[in-house]
Scaffold this active site. Sequence first.
Site, PDB file in Angstrom:
ATOM      1  N   GLY A  39       0.797  -1.231   0.000  1.00 60.23           N
ATOM      2  CA  GLY A  39       0.000   0.000   0.000  1.00 60.23           C
ATOM      3  C   GLY A  39       0.820   1.267   0.000  1.00 60.23           C
ATOM      4  O   GLY A  39       2.018   1.271  -0.308  1.00 60.23           O
ATOM      5  N   SER A 144      -6.150   5.696   1.045  1.00 58.02           N
ATOM      6  CA  SER A 144      -6.440   7.105   0.723  1.00 58.02           C
ATOM      7  C   SER A 144      -5.488   7.580  -0.364  1.00 58.02           C
ATOM      8  O   SER A 144      -4.507   6.909  -0.677  1.00 58.02           O
ATOM      9  CB  SER A 144      -6.217   7.962   1.980  1.00 58.02           C
ATOM     10  OG  SER A 144      -4.872   7.867   2.390  1.00 58.02           O
ATOM     11  N   GLY A 179       0.846  23.515   2.975  1.00 58.11           N
ATOM     12  CA  GLY A 179       0.348  22.699   4.086  1.00 58.11           C
ATOM     13  C   GLY A 179       1.439  22.396   5.094  1.00 58.11           C
ATOM     14  O   GLY A 179       2.428  21.736   4.757  1.00 58.11           O
ATOM     15  N   HIS A 446      19.819   5.402  33.828  1.00 60.12           N
ATOM     16  CA  HIS A 446      20.562   6.660  33.724  1.00 60.12           C
ATOM     17  C   HIS A 446      21.886   6.397  33.025  1.00 60.12           C
ATOM     18  O   HIS A 446      22.537   5.401  33.328  1.00 60.12           O
ATOM     19  CB  HIS A 446      20.835   7.211  35.125  1.00 60.12           C
ATOM     20  CG  HIS A 446      21.683   8.453  35.101  1.00 60.12           C
ATOM     21  ND1 HIS A 446      21.174   9.678  34.708  1.00 60.12           N
ATOM     22  CD2 HIS A 446      23.008   8.640  35.377  1.00 60.12           C
ATOM     23  CE1 HIS A 446      22.142  10.578  34.766  1.00 60.12           C
ATOM     24  NE2 HIS A 446      23.263   9.978  35.161  1.00 60.12           N
TER      25      HIS A 446
END
EC number: 1.8.1.4
Length: 467
Positions: A39, A144, A179, A446
């Site tokens: 896809g 999409s 965008g 740590h």
Amino acid sequence: MSYDLIVIGSGPGGYVCAVKAAQLGLKVAVVEKAPTYGGTCLNIGCIPSKALLHASEMFEEAHHLGRLGIKLPLPALDLPAMLAHKDATVKSNVDGVAFLFRKNKIDGHRGTGSIEAPGKVVVTKEDGSRETLETKAIVIATGSDSTPLPGVAIDEKRIVTSTGALALPRVPKKLVVVGAGVIGLELGSVWRRLGAEVTVVEFLDRILPGMDGEVAKQFQRLLEKQGFVFRLGAKVAAVDSSEPTLKVTVEPAKAGEAEAETLEADVVLVAIGRRPYTEGLGLEAAGVALDERRRVKVDAHYQTNVPGIYAIGDVIAGPMLAHKAEDEGVAVAEILAGKAGHVNYGAIPGVVYTSPEVASVGRTEEELKAAGIDYKVGKFPFSANGRARAMLATDGFVKILSDAQTDRILGGHIVGKGAGEMIHEIVVLMEFMGSAEDLGRSTHAHPTMSESVKEAALAAYQKPIHL
Ligand code: FAD
Ligand code: NAI
């Protein structure tokens, strides 16, 4: 041929659904119209973009190794080799899906799938021939495609979507991105690191809508320091491609607020969102209902209004993310196998794979305010983290949002190197309804960047140690 399940589309939603259903004993077929499986995500999305993001980040870092006492001649870009690395990464991933299909005895049918009726899928092959397959259940996982910008014609060479931006043969001198969402900032980062001047035109007055506002604001400042130029509250009205240099007309989003301006660009990337893809599926004839945004409507069990027809992934409502599609694929396979499939939509992480990364899970401060929920905020900057100083990765911070009454974690937001990996301890904690104190009392090794997550949790319910 007759199956228990036919999945239409082999993206992360479809292929994962098929594999899970086969593992649960169903006889499964996948119909895929593209030449390779995987896809959008594997072929032209997540995977190639991450290959280029990693390679371009290494290229940029190589220029700054002097800060760590490593002297090198100036690195040179071999763009064809970088693109070949991307292509090889895609190939190994899509081949991996084909392997999984063979391993799980899933039949792959090449061609465009359309639903003739519940239980009947017609596959139209490239040569025009048609085959009808029978099945007990159908899962639509057709994904999409990119939303077009009215009046701006995509040629995938100079005016591109993400697909063209993943394969530019030369570094553009000037790139205009329309965008300031995930695609714009990720692919804008790739080309900026390789030498492009990047201007991002965004309709809203902020970048990354949907992300926590404070996180987005700090992230914008970091991107500006890297050279990104933002035109917020603006839109692209037209792109004139009649000359070798593109002329981009930028107008204020709200009419009459400022003068229009013209930006010059070698490449324009249109990244204004994606829309569900249902073309050629025969949904109307099959009577499958869509919602107001043309997404396939499903119930809580991913079933459409037509019994036996289900849908998952980008083609239904919700965030358009590969892991959301995958988890829905697993859930629907489980439901079809008579089990209880479920996705927790409150704990789906989102990651922007820039440098630094931005990662988020659960609610934002804006959402909590709007819902009238009484919450606490714990924050910790990476500038106070020893490991971050050692790695020169002090940009960014962790923000934990917890319920003021119960201390339950409601959201986690991280800007910083490795944020996309660090977010998962918050995801798992939220999945188990954990509290800020649970996180703050868990021992973290740590020195690690993750100690900042613990410190932010401490800040939410008590006080951090190192601030
Ligand atoms: P898709 O992956 O779109 O797959 C749908 C498949 O269905 C396609 O192969 C298509 O050919 C096939 N198909 C369609 N119609 C038919 C038909 N009628 N018959 C047969 N086959 C058909 N998400 C993330 O989570 N992380 C990321 O880093 C990320 N990066 C991205 C980067 C880019 C540039 C883009 C564009 C997207 C990115 N995404 C990312 C989003 C992600 O790709 C999608 O959310 C995901 O692919 C959706 O999966 P899906 O299975 O629903 O559909
Ligand atoms: P997006 O929805 O993330 O961002 C689109 C941006 O364009 C928004 O900020 C919007 O306000 C703006 N916009 C809309 N119309 C406009 C206009 N006319 N002019 C100027 N700005 C305008 O969409 P994007 O970036 O295209 O990505 C699509 C989807 O793909 C994402 O929503 C995400 O789900 C998925 N994706 C995920 C990635 C990840 O998880 N790392 C990476 C890339 C894509």
